[in-house]
Motif scaffolding. Structure first.
Motif, PDB file in Angstrom:
ATOM      1  N   UNK A  60      -0.181  -6.603 -14.893  1.00 29.19           N
ATOM      2  CA  UNK A  60      -0.656  -5.949 -16.117  1.00 29.19           C
ATOM      3  C   UNK A  60      -0.819  -4.445 -15.913  1.00 29.19           C
ATOM      4  N   UNK A  61      -1.274  -4.056 -14.731  1.00 27.85           N
ATOM      5  CA  UNK A  61      -1.429  -2.624 -14.455  1.00 27.85           C
ATOM      6  C   UNK A  61      -0.069  -1.937 -14.513  1.00 27.85           C
ATOM      7  N   UNK A  62       0.940  -2.549 -13.905  1.00 25.52           N
ATOM      8  CA  UNK A  62       2.277  -1.960 -13.936  1.00 25.52           C
ATOM      9  C   UNK A  62       2.830  -1.929 -15.363  1.00 25.52           C
ATOM     10  N   UNK A  63       2.543  -2.976 -16.141  1.00 27.28           N
ATOM     11  CA  UNK A  63       3.036  -3.030 -17.513  1.00 27.28           C
ATOM     12  C   UNK A  63       2.386  -1.988 -18.416  1.00 27.28           C
ATOM     13  N   UNK A 100      10.228  10.917 -11.730  1.00 27.80           N
ATOM     14  CA  UNK A 100      10.106   9.833 -12.711  1.00 27.80           C
ATOM     15  C   UNK A 100      10.791   8.570 -12.216  1.00 27.80           C
ATOM     16  N   UNK A 101      11.947   8.736 -11.589  1.00 20.93           N
ATOM     17  CA  UNK A 101      12.649   7.571 -11.052  1.00 20.93           C
ATOM     18  C   UNK A 101      11.850   6.925  -9.918  1.00 20.93           C
ATOM     19  N   UNK A 102      11.280   7.757  -9.063  1.00 24.67           N
ATOM     20  CA  UNK A 102      10.465   7.228  -7.966  1.00 24.67           C
ATOM     21  C   UNK A 102       9.188   6.590  -8.495  1.00 24.67           C
ATOM     22  N   UNK A 103       8.613   7.189  -9.520  1.00 20.81           N
ATOM     23  CA  UNK A 103       7.392   6.671 -10.150  1.00 20.81           C
ATOM     24  C   UNK A 103       7.607   5.232 -10.597  1.00 20.81           C
ATOM     25  N   UNK A 104       8.684   4.988 -11.286  1.00 26.40           N
ATOM     26  CA  UNK A 104       8.988   3.642 -11.777  1.00 26.40           C
ATOM     27  C   UNK A 104       9.314   2.686 -10.633  1.00 26.40           C
ATOM     28  N   UNK A 105      10.148   3.146  -9.717  1.00 30.67           N
ATOM     29  CA  UNK A 105      10.585   2.287  -8.608  1.00 30.67           C
ATOM     30  C   UNK A 105       9.402   1.814  -7.772  1.00 30.67           C
ATOM     31  N   UNK A 106       8.539   2.725  -7.367  1.00 32.00           N
ATOM     32  CA  UNK A 106       7.458   2.357  -6.450  1.00 32.00           C
ATOM     33  C   UNK A 106       6.361   1.565  -7.147  1.00 32.00           C
ATOM     34  N   UNK A 107       6.135   1.803  -8.438  1.00 38.50           N
ATOM     35  CA  UNK A 107       5.135   0.994  -9.144  1.00 38.50           C
ATOM     36  C   UNK A 107       5.621  -0.449  -9.258  1.00 38.50           C
ATOM     37  N   UNK A 108       6.880  -0.620  -9.607  1.00 41.12           N
ATOM     38  CA  UNK A 108       7.414  -1.984  -9.731  1.00 41.12           C
ATOM     39  C   UNK A 108       7.443  -2.672  -8.373  1.00 41.12           C
ATOM     40  N   UNK A 150       0.816  -1.221   0.000  1.00 47.06           N
ATOM     41  CA  UNK A 150       0.000   0.000   0.000  1.00 47.06           C
ATOM     42  C   UNK A 150       0.847   1.267   0.000  1.00 47.06           C
ATOM     43  N   UNK A 151       1.951   1.262   0.751  1.00 49.89           N
ATOM     44  CA  UNK A 151       2.818   2.433   0.803  1.00 49.89           C
ATOM     45  C   UNK A 151       3.424   2.744  -0.548  1.00 49.89           C
ATOM     46  N   UNK A 152       3.863   1.715  -1.251  1.00 46.58           N
ATOM     47  CA  UNK A 152       4.420   1.922  -2.591  1.00 46.58           C
ATOM     48  C   UNK A 152       3.355   2.440  -3.552  1.00 46.58           C
ATOM     49  N   UNK A 153       2.136   1.911  -3.422  1.00 48.72           N
ATOM     50  CA  UNK A 153       1.067   2.365  -4.323  1.00 48.72           C
ATOM     51  C   UNK A 153       0.722   3.831  -4.076  1.00 48.72           C
ATOM     52  N   UNK A 154       0.637   4.240  -2.830  1.00 45.21           N
ATOM     53  CA  UNK A 154       0.305   5.632  -2.519  1.00 45.21           C
ATOM     54  C   UNK A 154       1.405   6.567  -3.014  1.00 45.21           C
ATOM     55  N   UNK A 155       2.660   6.156  -2.861  1.00 45.51           N
ATOM     56  CA  UNK A 155       3.760   6.980  -3.356  1.00 45.51           C
ATOM     57  C   UNK A 155       3.715   7.067  -4.873  1.00 45.51           C
ATOM     58  N   UNK A 156       3.429   5.955  -5.533  1.00 45.34           N
ATOM     59  CA  UNK A 156       3.299   5.961  -6.987  1.00 45.34           C
ATOM     60  C   UNK A 156       2.195   6.911  -7.443  1.00 45.34           C
ATOM     61  N   UNK A 177       7.962  -2.424 -21.287  1.00 44.30           N
ATOM     62  CA  UNK A 177       9.205  -3.102 -21.644  1.00 44.30           C
ATOM     63  C   UNK A 177       9.968  -3.605 -20.423  1.00 44.30           C
ATOM     64  N   UNK A 178       9.382  -3.498 -19.248  1.00 52.11           N
ATOM     65  CA  UNK A 178      10.054  -3.919 -18.026  1.00 52.11           C
ATOM     66  C   UNK A 178      10.135  -5.441 -17.990  1.00 52.11           C
ATOM     67  N   UNK A 179      11.360  -5.965 -18.144  1.00 51.59           N
ATOM     68  CA  UNK A 179      11.558  -7.412 -18.257  1.00 51.59           C
ATOM     69  C   UNK A 179      11.095  -8.150 -17.004  1.00 51.59           C
TER      70      UNK A 179
END
Length: 317
Positions: free
Chosen positions: A230-233, A186-194, A145-151, A238-240
């Motif tokens: 799928x939501x993250x993708x 942008x870096x945080x956006x990617x990190x926390x979504x993944x 949940x914390x990662x999702x809220x930050x994203x 292209x995130x392997x």
């Protein structure tokens, strides 16, 4: 992530509400109602005949009455259980949405075409809020949940500043500050979504892997794990890591569905109902062709099914 035990972490990107606050996914974290009730009726139907056969063998004069009562009670219990689970899920999503709205009020209040210009001071305040959320979510290991809220905070900031840049003069002193903030976010956006997708799907796959749970719970958890990935993708196609995890979850779900059919066929065969067992094995073969398994795995499973079909044919002869 390994090939079979990759770290596994909801389709449809969250929609943005009128106030800029993303709405949470509305789909429950288990199988759909049609599948659930179909499975419940199938179990109740089987239960009726099992109880009827036992009572009939024991000399009961009207075995269909208690058998029907037991099957009916099972269906009622199944409906009540699903309503309890739905109610709990609705409460959880409602509480989560309230929490998100509380956290994003400062950001969402600035959305809209007629909002005031984003000053350097306000931009810094928003970035500070995002960084604090990021640090807090990193400290809560294993809590998605914390990662999702930050994203969500990052996504709102990026959306808003994109509109802000389009109406900001190239000579404005605000432009460098906003661009610098966007690069960091942008870096945080990617990190926390993944991280959210990884942790969320991992928790769901722990449920899906539990042999103590029923098939409906396990396949529902598997589908929800796939939805998370799928939501993250949708944001990072292209995130392997996400691609590999989604493939692993798909393979697990396929094996789970096939295994369930084979168990049903085996139980029917043990009861002496070879006709039903044969039908289920044939259905399993058709299902196998539609599943996302490797050709090698499909061939091995198909060989096993054909061997069982051959046994049933030999017994029939």
């Amino acid at each position: 992530m390994g090939t079979r035990q990759k770290s596994v972490s909801l389709s449809n990107r969250s929609r943005i509400g009128q106030n800029g606050v993303p709405r949470l996914a509305r789909r429950p974290f288990w199988a759909g109602a049609l599948r659930y009730y179909f499975l419940s009726f199938a179990i109740a139907f089987t239960l009726f005949f099992v109880v009827w056969a036992l009572l009939f063998d024991s000399g009961e004069s009207a075995p269909y009455l208690p058998a029907g009562m037991i099957a009916g009670l099972f269906l009622i219990a199944a409906v009540v259980l699903r309503e309890i689970l739905l109610g709990r899920a609705r409460r959880e999503r409602f509480e989560a949405q309230l929490r998100l709205e509380e956290n994003l009020r400062a950001v969402s209040s600035m959305s809209g075409a007629k909002r005031a210009k984003l000053s350097i001071r306000r931009n810094d305040a928003m970035l500070e809020k995002i960084f604090k959320f990021s640090e807090a979510s990193r400290a809560l290991n294993g809590a998605p949940d914390g990662h999702w809220e930050t994203f969500v905070l990052c996504d709102s900031y990026l959306r808003m500043t994109k509109d802000e840049i389009e109406r900001t003069s190239l000579n404005s002193p605000r432009l460098p500050a906003i661009n610098k903030g966007r690069r960091k976010v942008k870096r945080l956006h990617r990190h926390h979504l993944i991280q959210w997708a990884r942790t969320k799907s991992g928790q769901l796959m722990t449920t899906a892997s539990s042999v103590e749970r029923g098939f409906a719970d396990r396949i529902g958890a598997t589908e929800s794990a796939a939805e998370s990935l799928k939501r993250a993708l949708e944001f990072y196609p292209r995130e392997k890591e996400l691609q590999d995890s989604l493939e692993a979850v798909g393979e697990f779900g396929a094996s789970l569905r096939i295994s369930h059919k084979l168990e049903q066929a085996n139980r029917a065969s043990q009861r002496g109902d070879r006709k039903r067992a044969y039908s289920i094995y044939r259905d399993a073969l058709q299902t196998l062709q539609r599943e996302s398994l490797s050709k090698q795995d499909k061939n091995l499973i198909a060989e096993s099914i054909h061997a069982e079909l051959l046994k049933l044919q030999n017994h029939a002869d």
